[in-house]
Design a protein around this motif. Structure first.
Motif, PDB file in Angstrom:
ATOM      1  N   PRO A 216       2.682  -2.392   7.277  1.00 62.70           N
ATOM      2  CA  PRO A 216       1.951  -1.908   6.195  1.00 62.70           C
ATOM      3  C   PRO A 216       1.652  -3.002   4.925  1.00 62.70           C
ATOM      4  O   PRO A 216       0.667  -2.596   4.199  1.00 62.70           O
ATOM      5  CB  PRO A 216       3.314  -0.922   5.536  1.00 62.70           C
ATOM      6  N   ASP A 217       2.198  -3.898   4.902  1.00 65.63           N
ATOM      7  CA  ASP A 217       1.650  -5.057   4.009  1.00 65.63           C
ATOM      8  C   ASP A 217       0.300  -5.589   4.175  1.00 65.63           C
ATOM      9  O   ASP A 217      -0.604  -5.771   3.446  1.00 65.63           O
ATOM     10  CB  ASP A 217       2.777  -6.295   4.029  1.00 65.63           C
ATOM     11  N   LEU A 218       0.158  -5.613   5.633  1.00 67.15           N
ATOM     12  CA  LEU A 218      -1.269  -5.993   6.184  1.00 67.15           C
ATOM     13  C   LEU A 218      -2.266  -5.225   5.616  1.00 67.15           C
ATOM     14  O   LEU A 218      -3.530  -5.331   5.333  1.00 67.15           O
ATOM     15  CB  LEU A 218      -1.064  -6.505   7.638  1.00 67.15           C
ATOM     16  N   LEU A 219      -2.039  -3.876   6.210  1.00 62.03           N
ATOM     17  CA  LEU A 219      -2.933  -2.849   5.796  1.00 62.03           C
ATOM     18  C   LEU A 219      -3.272  -2.802   4.341  1.00 62.03           C
ATOM     19  O   LEU A 219      -4.503  -2.752   4.047  1.00 62.03           O
ATOM     20  CB  LEU A 219      -2.357  -1.585   6.206  1.00 62.03           C
ATOM     21  N   ARG A 220      -2.255  -2.816   3.529  1.00 60.49           N
ATOM     22  CA  ARG A 220      -2.503  -2.800   2.050  1.00 60.49           C
ATOM     23  C   ARG A 220      -3.518  -3.879   1.703  1.00 60.49           C
ATOM     24  O   ARG A 220      -4.468  -3.733   0.802  1.00 60.49           O
ATOM     25  CB  ARG A 220      -1.326  -2.590   1.212  1.00 60.49           C
ATOM     26  N   GLU A 221      -3.263  -5.179   2.180  1.00 61.04           N
ATOM     27  CA  GLU A 221      -3.910  -6.254   1.962  1.00 61.04           C
ATOM     28  C   GLU A 221      -5.304  -6.135   2.381  1.00 61.04           C
ATOM     29  O   GLU A 221      -6.225  -6.563   1.533  1.00 61.04           O
ATOM     30  CB  GLU A 221      -3.474  -7.233   2.595  1.00 61.04           C
ATOM     31  N   LEU A 222      -5.703  -5.660   3.365  1.00 63.34           N
ATOM     32  CA  LEU A 222      -6.909  -5.436   3.925  1.00 63.34           C
ATOM     33  C   LEU A 222      -7.593  -4.495   2.907  1.00 63.34           C
ATOM     34  O   LEU A 222      -8.958  -4.479   2.662  1.00 63.34           O
ATOM     35  CB  LEU A 222      -6.886  -5.055   5.237  1.00 63.34           C
ATOM     36  N   LEU A 223      -7.067  -3.262   2.504  1.00 64.30           N
ATOM     37  CA  LEU A 223      -7.612  -2.409   1.738  1.00 64.30           C
ATOM     38  C   LEU A 223      -7.946  -2.747   0.489  1.00 64.30           C
ATOM     39  O   LEU A 223      -9.195  -2.630  -0.013  1.00 64.30           O
ATOM     40  CB  LEU A 223      -6.787  -1.069   1.761  1.00 64.30           C
TER      41      LEU A 223
END
Length: 282
Positions: A216-223
């Motif tokens: 979830p951390d990577l998804l938020r960083e990409l968004l």
């Protein structure tokens, strides 16, 4: 065809019956991402016929959005027609790719604004091919081999008949009609060869890295990096596309995410949409 700053072209005198014009426009959209066809002012059958010239339309899975005479035409409207509601109001107020929660991505979206608000009008776009190229080497490394899961759950609109239904029952029905879809986070665009970061704030529910770990951390960083989180800065430009009643917009649904601009006051707004699979990609 005149280029607009940053993204897109404006097209005058487009002939919807010309196979040559349609083929040229399709190439232009894959190159420039958005085309605005000025002043076509098509009726519903004509608009659907134009969509069929670009590919194979598919009706939205929820009948409430259908035009009453042409189910492949999606209607967004906040006004009644002849005393009855047609379509659904205030659609698309979040970053998304059309039907991203379906198993097969749609190639092109066509919209026909019919009633346009006087203020706060237009559609915002982000090019996720450009966004992927702008990622840091470290983010690109982390994304390689990862997958993203997309679902309509978060922005499913409650229907009048859903009042008093248990939430669990409703979620089960949504998942039965449109099960979550897992796909590579980055894929090669079938028409341009670009690498596209295929995620959206609206429909991407989760992400797993190449080793299957939830990220979830990577998804938020990409968004955030792609400009889809309003409270965080981004180096990726956001394009505002304006239009007039009677125009037709055509855009690359595989490369772009978009978000509608809605007024806070109840100004009348009506638009039609057709989303197609390009047969050349089958």
């Amino acid at each position: 065809m005149a280029a607009q700053p940053g993204m897109g072209v404006v097209v005058e005198n487009f002939d919807a019956d010309s196979a040559e014009d349609v083929a040229l426009l399709k190439k232009t959209v894959y190159r420039d991402k958005i085309a605005v066809l000025r002043g076509l002012d098509l009726d519903v059958p004509g608009f659907l016929a134009l969509g069929r010239r670009f590919g194979t339309p598919e009706a939205y899975y929820e009948p409430a959005y259908h035009h009453p005479e042409h189910r492949e035409v999606f209607v967004s409207a906040n006004v009644e027609e002849n005393g009855r509601r047609i379509g659904v109001p205030k659609t698309g107020r979040f970053w998304h790719s059309d039907y991203q929660f379906m198993p097969r991505p749609f190639d092109l979206t066509l919209t026909s604004p019919r009633v346009v608000p006087a203020r706060n009008r237009g559609t915002l776009f982000i090019d996720l091919a450009r966004a992927y190229e702008a990622l840091s080497p470290e983010l690109k490394r982390q994304v390689e081999g990862s997958t993203a899961t997309h679902t309509v759950r978060r922005y499913f609109k409650i229907r009048p008949g859903d009042v008093f239904r248990p939430l669990g029952e409703l979620v089960a029905e949504v998942d039965a009609k449109t099960p979550p879809v897992t796909a590579p986070t980055v894929y090669e665009h079938p028409h341009t060869g670009e690498r596209v970061l295929y995620i959206s704030e609206g429909f991407t529910e989760s992400m797993h890295d190449a080793d299957g770990r939830s990220r979830p951390d990577l998804l938020r960083e990409l968004l955030a990096a792609t400009g889809q989180l309003d409270d965080e800065p981004s180096e990726v430009p956001v394009h505002l596309q304006t239009f007039e009643a009677g125009d037709v917009l055509v855009w690359d649904n595989r490369a772009l995410v978009h978000r509608a601009v809605h007024t806070d006051t109840p100004e009348p707004a009506v638009s039609w949409r057709v989303t197609v699979h390009d047969r050349a990609a089958a």
